[in-house]
Scaffold this motif. Structure first.
Motif, short mmCIF file in Angstrom:
data_model
loop_
_atom_site.label_atom_id
_atom_site.label_comp_id
_atom_site.label_asym_id
_atom_site.label_seq_id
_atom_site.Cartn_x
_atom_site.Cartn_y
_atom_site.Cartn_z
N THR A 28 -4.11 4.34 -2.26
CA THR A 28 -4.59 2.98 -2.40
C THR A 28 -3.37 2.08 -2.33
OG1 THR A 28 -5.95 1.49 -3.72
CG2 THR A 28 -4.45 2.95 -4.94
N SER A 29 -3.57 0.81 -2.10
CA SER A 29 -2.42 -0.09 -2.03
C SER A 29 -2.71 -1.38 -2.80
CB SER A 29 -2.09 -0.42 -0.57
OG SER A 29 -3.13 -1.15 0.03
N MET A 30 -1.63 -2.03 -3.19
CA MET A 30 -1.73 -3.32 -3.87
C MET A 30 -0.47 -4.12 -3.53
SD MET A 30 -0.29 -0.91 -6.23
CE MET A 30 -1.69 -0.02 -6.59
N TRP A 31 -0.63 -5.42 -3.51
CA TRP A 31 0.51 -6.30 -3.22
C TRP A 31 1.12 -6.79 -4.53
CZ3 TRP A 31 2.67 -7.19 1.44
CH2 TRP A 31 1.96 -6.79 2.56
N ARG A 32 2.46 -6.64 -4.60
CA ARG A 32 3.23 -7.15 -5.74
C ARG A 32 4.49 -7.80 -5.19
NH1 ARG A 32 4.18 -2.03 -9.20
NH2 ARG A 32 2.17 -1.08 -8.83
N GLU A 33 4.70 -9.04 -5.53
CA GLU A 33 5.93 -9.75 -5.12
C GLU A 33 6.19 -9.62 -3.62
OE1 GLU A 33 9.07 -8.30 -7.60
OE2 GLU A 33 7.92 -8.64 -9.43
N ASP A 34 5.20 -9.88 -2.81
CA ASP A 34 5.29 -9.83 -1.35
C ASP A 34 5.63 -8.45 -0.79
OD1 ASP A 34 4.63 -12.49 -1.03
OD2 ASP A 34 6.72 -13.18 -1.07
N LYS A 35 5.36 -7.40 -1.56
CA LYS A 35 5.57 -6.03 -1.08
C LYS A 35 4.29 -5.25 -1.30
CE LYS A 35 10.48 -5.92 -2.12
NZ LYS A 35 11.52 -5.31 -2.92
N LYS A 36 3.97 -4.40 -0.34
CA LYS A 36 2.77 -3.58 -0.46
C LYS A 36 3.17 -2.24 -1.09
CE LYS A 36 -1.25 -2.14 2.19
NZ LYS A 36 -1.87 -2.14 3.54
N PHE A 37 2.59 -1.95 -2.24
CA PHE A 37 2.86 -0.72 -2.95
C PHE A 37 1.71 0.26 -2.72
CE2 PHE A 37 5.82 -3.46 -4.92
CZ PHE A 37 6.80 -2.67 -5.51
#
Length: 145
Positions: free
Chosen positions: A101-110
């Protein structure tokens, strides 16, 4: 590690792309077009050890693509050395198969393992795949149950 283009990206968003927007319908059509180009067979073109290394790297915490790439390089996994874009293709395919799964944090995709991804990895260790190459097809079928 700091993104050297972070200020550039922010500047582009504020100035060049400030009036640019896409409808939800357009976004959905673009996503459909991208997904239709990535078939199940594409996933099999990747090295099984590489897929396992990626899943292992996400076992404890979510990471963004650069961290995953760096960790692979430290393990002397050079599959993406001259074509890092292929790593993101693989990450998107694993996300499509609901292993990641992915999520965006501080303009980065984790990226992080899903419950299905954790079962997938556990099955790999249980069957001894960590010590020898494993059949990606078999594990993907298990993960999709």
């Amino acid at each position: 590690m700091n993104d050297p283009f972070l200020n550039f990206k922010k500047s582009m968003k504020k100035n060049v792309f400030k009036d640019l927007s896409f409808t939800e319908e357009r976004k959905a059509r673009v996503n459909e077009a991208i997904q239709s180009k990535h078939s199940y067979s594409t996933l099999h073109s990747f090295n099984e050890k590489t897929v396992l290394s990626i899943l292992e790297s996400l076992q404890l915490e979510a990471k963004h693509g650069f961290d995953i790439s760096t960790q692979l390089f430290q393990k002397e996994e050079h599959s993406f050395l001259h074509n890092e874009g292929q790593l993101y293709t693989l990450l998107h395919l694993l996300e499509k198969k609901e292993i990641l799964t992915s999520m965006w944090r501080e303009d980065k995709k984790f990226y992080a393992l899903t419950a299905k991804g954790r079962k997938y990895l556990a099955a790999a260790f249980k069957k001894g795949y960590a010590k020898q190459p494993f059949l990606l097809k078999e594990l993907l079928e298990e993960a999709s149950l």
